[in-house]
Design a protein around this motif. Structure first.
Motif, PDB file in Angstrom:
ATOM      1  N   ASN A   1       0.602   8.135  -1.755  1.00  0.00           N
ATOM      2  CA  ASN A   1      -0.306   8.709  -2.748  1.00  0.00           C
ATOM      3  C   ASN A   1      -1.623   9.158  -2.144  1.00  0.00           C
ATOM      4  O   ASN A   1      -2.277  10.054  -2.675  1.00  0.00           O
ATOM      5  N   GLU A   2      -2.030   8.485  -1.046  1.00  0.00           N
ATOM      6  CA  GLU A   2      -3.309   8.823  -0.434  1.00  0.00           C
ATOM      7  C   GLU A   2      -3.154   8.953   1.077  1.00  0.00           C
ATOM      8  O   GLU A   2      -2.375   8.214   1.700  1.00  0.00           O
ATOM      9  N   VAL A   3      -3.930   9.874   1.650  1.00  0.00           N
ATOM     10  CA  VAL A   3      -3.917  10.111   3.092  1.00  0.00           C
ATOM     11  C   VAL A   3      -5.332   9.960   3.629  1.00  0.00           C
ATOM     12  O   VAL A   3      -6.258  10.639   3.166  1.00  0.00           O
TER      13      VAL A   3
ATOM     14  N   THR B   1       0.830  -1.202   0.000  1.00  0.00           N
ATOM     15  CA  THR B   1       0.000   0.000   0.000  1.00  0.00           C
ATOM     16  C   THR B   1       0.865   1.253   0.000  1.00  0.00           C
ATOM     17  O   THR B   1       1.987   1.255   0.525  1.00  0.00           O
ATOM     18  N   ASN B   2       0.360   2.278  -0.618  1.00  0.00           N
ATOM     19  CA  ASN B   2       1.020   3.585  -0.558  1.00  0.00           C
ATOM     20  C   ASN B   2       0.100   4.588   0.126  1.00  0.00           C
ATOM     21  O   ASN B   2       0.116   5.767  -0.150  1.00  0.00           O
ATOM     22  N   LYS B   3      -0.703   4.047   1.043  1.00  0.00           N
ATOM     23  CA  LYS B   3      -1.638   4.876   1.800  1.00  0.00           C
ATOM     24  C   LYS B   3      -1.130   5.025   3.230  1.00  0.00           C
ATOM     25  O   LYS B   3      -0.553   4.105   3.802  1.00  0.00           O
ATOM     26  N   VAL B   4      -1.400   6.188   3.826  1.00  0.00           N
ATOM     27  CA  VAL B   4      -1.022   6.440   5.213  1.00  0.00           C
ATOM     28  C   VAL B   4      -2.231   7.010   5.947  1.00  0.00           C
ATOM     29  O   VAL B   4      -3.041   7.738   5.359  1.00  0.00           O
ATOM     30  N   VAL B   5      -2.344   6.671   7.213  1.00  0.00           N
ATOM     31  CA  VAL B   5      -3.423   7.192   8.049  1.00  0.00           C
ATOM     32  C   VAL B   5      -2.833   8.241   8.977  1.00  0.00           C
ATOM     33  O   VAL B   5      -1.890   7.961   9.727  1.00  0.00           O
ATOM     34  N   LEU B   6      -3.367   9.447   8.926  1.00  0.00           N
ATOM     35  CA  LEU B   6      -2.933  10.548   9.789  1.00  0.00           C
ATOM     36  C   LEU B   6      -3.903  10.665  10.953  1.00  0.00           C
ATOM     37  O   LEU B   6      -5.105  10.850  10.754  1.00  0.00           O
TER      38      LEU B   6
END
Length: 382
Positions: free
Chosen positions: A189-191, A104-109
Motif C-alpha cells: 500500500n505504501e512505498v 506491514t504492507n510497506k516496501v522500501v525502494l
C-alpha cells in the motif's frame, strides 16, 4: 630522539607494507559480486518501458511542475531529440523479505547513485555493519533493491536513453507494479523511496511528476545544491571500454578521495568499492548538471529526510583557504540551507553524519547513518 624517529619510520613501513598486502589480496582474490544479495532476497527481472516521447511529454508539461517558470532546458531538448531507441528493458531487482516477524504492507525502494549498483545498499563486506538492506529487513520492512538501467545486471541500452528523466519513468512503473502485486506477488500500500546521490535526483522527478507514487522520501548524498567536488568527479571519469559508447567510469584509485572521508573509512571498503564499481552515462551527467531535479525536489508532498556526510565534497560548500567541504559550519548548517525548500511537504528533516563524506553509509560510523534512516522510517510509518 633518533630512536623515536627510527621506531616511527618502522611502524610507518609496516603499516604501508600491510596495506599493500591487503590491496593485492583483494585485487587477486576478490572477484566482483554482481549477483550478491542478503539472505531472504529473491532475484526478479522487472520489465519496464522507456520511450523518448514520454520524457519529452513530461518535461514539456508545465502543469506537472506546478509553476509557469519551468521550460524544457535546451540541453535536454537537444539530447532527447536524438534518442535512438524506445522499447522494453529489464531491471535487475532483489525483493527482500523481513527477517523478523512483521505486519506491514510497506516496501522500501532503494535506488543507487552514479557508478554504483545495488551493492551500494547491500555491501558485500561486513554486511552486518554496512548493509542498509539487512538493517531494513531486521526492522521488519520489505525491500526492493535494484540495479538502475545501465548498471550491474540490468540492460545497458544506448547511452542517450539512460537519463535521469527516463529513469524516473521506469521507477514510476516499478512503483505501480509494487502497489499492484506485480512484483513477487506481494501487494504494497505504501512505498518508501531511499535514493543515494543521483538516485535521489531520480526520486525527485518522481515526486514532481507522480505525486501519489512515493509515500516517504529519503535522500542520501544529495540536497538542493551541489558543490565544487562535482568538478573533480567530472574530471576523474573516462569511457569504459567494456561498455557501450557513452558509458563512463572513474579512474582507478580515485574513489577514496571522491566519495569518502578516508581517515574514517575502512580501506577494505574502498578497495571493494573499486572492484565492484559501475558506470554513469554521459546523458545522466548532462541531466544531473541541469539541476532540474532540484526544482522537482521542492515539489515533494510527503515527509522528507535528507542525510548528508559532513565532509561531502559533492554537496557541502567549501570552507576556508583550503576549500575544505563542510556541511555544518559555525556560520550555517545544512538544515538552515534547506529552510523554505520544501514548501509542500508536511515535514522534513536534515541529518548530517560526522566524519563521513558522500557515501555516508559506508564509513566507520555507518551505524549512525543507517540507524538514522531506520529510526526516521519507524517514526514516520508508525
Amino acid at each position: 630522539y633518533q630512536r623515536r624517529v627510527r621506531g616511527s619510520m618502522k611502524r610507518t613501513f609496516i603499516t604501508s607494507f600491510l596495506s599493500l598486502l591487503l590491496f593485492f589480496h583483494y585485487v587477486t582474490c576478490y572477484d566482483p559480486q554482481p549477483t550478491y544479495a542478503s539472505p531472504n532476497c529473491v532475484f526478479i527481472n522487472v520489465e519496464v518501458q522507456v520511450c523518448a516521447s514520454g520524457v519529452i511529454s513530461l518535461l514539456s508539461n508545465l502543469t506537472t511542475w506546478q509553476t509557469t517558470s519551468r521550460i524544457v532546458p535546451p540541453s535536454v531538448q537537444s539530447i532527447i531529440g536524438q534518442l535512438p531507441m524506445e522499447g522494453s528493458y529489464s531491471i535487475a531487482s532483489w525483493l527482500c523479505s523481513p527477517t523478523v516477524s512483521y505486519s506491514t504492507n510497506k516496501v522500501v525502494l532503494l535506488v543507487h547513485g552514479a557508478t554504483y549498483s545495488h551493492l551500494y545498499w547491500d555491501f558485500p563486506y561486513q554486511p552486518e555493519k554496512y548493509s542498509v538492506v539487512r538493517a531494513l529487513q531486521q526492522a521488519g520492512y520489505f525491500v526492493l533493491n535494484i540495479d538502475r538501467l545501465g548498471s550491474g545486471l540490468s540492460d545497458h541500452p544506448p547511452f542517450a536513453i539512460v537519463s535521469l528523466e527516463a529513469a524516473a519513468i521506469y521507477i514510476h512503473q516499478i512503483i505501480f507494479k509494487l502497489k499492484n502485486g506485480l512484483i513477487g506477488g506481494v501487494t504494497f500500500n505504501e512505498v518508501a523511496f531511499i535514493g543515494h546521490s543521483m538516485g535521489s535526483a531520480i526520486g525527485a522527478y518522481v515526486l514532481a511528476w507522480w505525486p501519489l507514487d512515493i509515500d516517504y522520501y529519503i535522500s542520501t548524498g544529495l540536497a538542493h545544491s551541489i558543490s565544487i567536488g562535482t568538478i573533480a568527479l567530472a574530471l576523474n571519469v573516462f569511457p569504459d571500454v567494456d561498455q557501450p559508447i557513452g558509458y563512463l567510469t572513474t579512474y582507478s584509485g580515485t574513489r577514496g578521495s571522491l566519495f569518502y572521508y578516508v581517515s574514517h573509512t575502512d580501506p577494505s571498503v574502498i578497495l571493494i568499492d573499486e572492484i565492484n564499481k559501475q558506470t554513469v552515462t554521459a546523458q545522466e551527467a548532462i541531466s544531473a548538471f541541469s539541476l532540474d531535479w532540484s526544482v522537482a525536489m521542492s515539489l515533494a508532498r510527503v515527509p522528507v529526510l535528507i542525510v548528508l556526510g559532513n565532509y561531502d565534497s559533492l554537496i557541502c560548500p567549501p570552507l576556508g583557504l583550503l576549500l575544505q567541504p563542510v556541511c555544518d559550519t559555525p556560520l550555517t548548517t545544512a538544515a538552515q540551507r534547506e529552510v523554505g525548500r520544501f514548501p509542500l511537504a508536511p515535514s522534513y528533516d536534515v541529518y548530517v553524519i560526522p566524519n563521513a563524506a558522500h557515501d555516508c553509509t559506508l564509513h566507520n560510523n555507518a551505524d549512525i547513518a543507517i540507524g538514522q534512516i531506520v529510526n526516521w522510517l519507524n517514526t514516520e510509518t508508525s
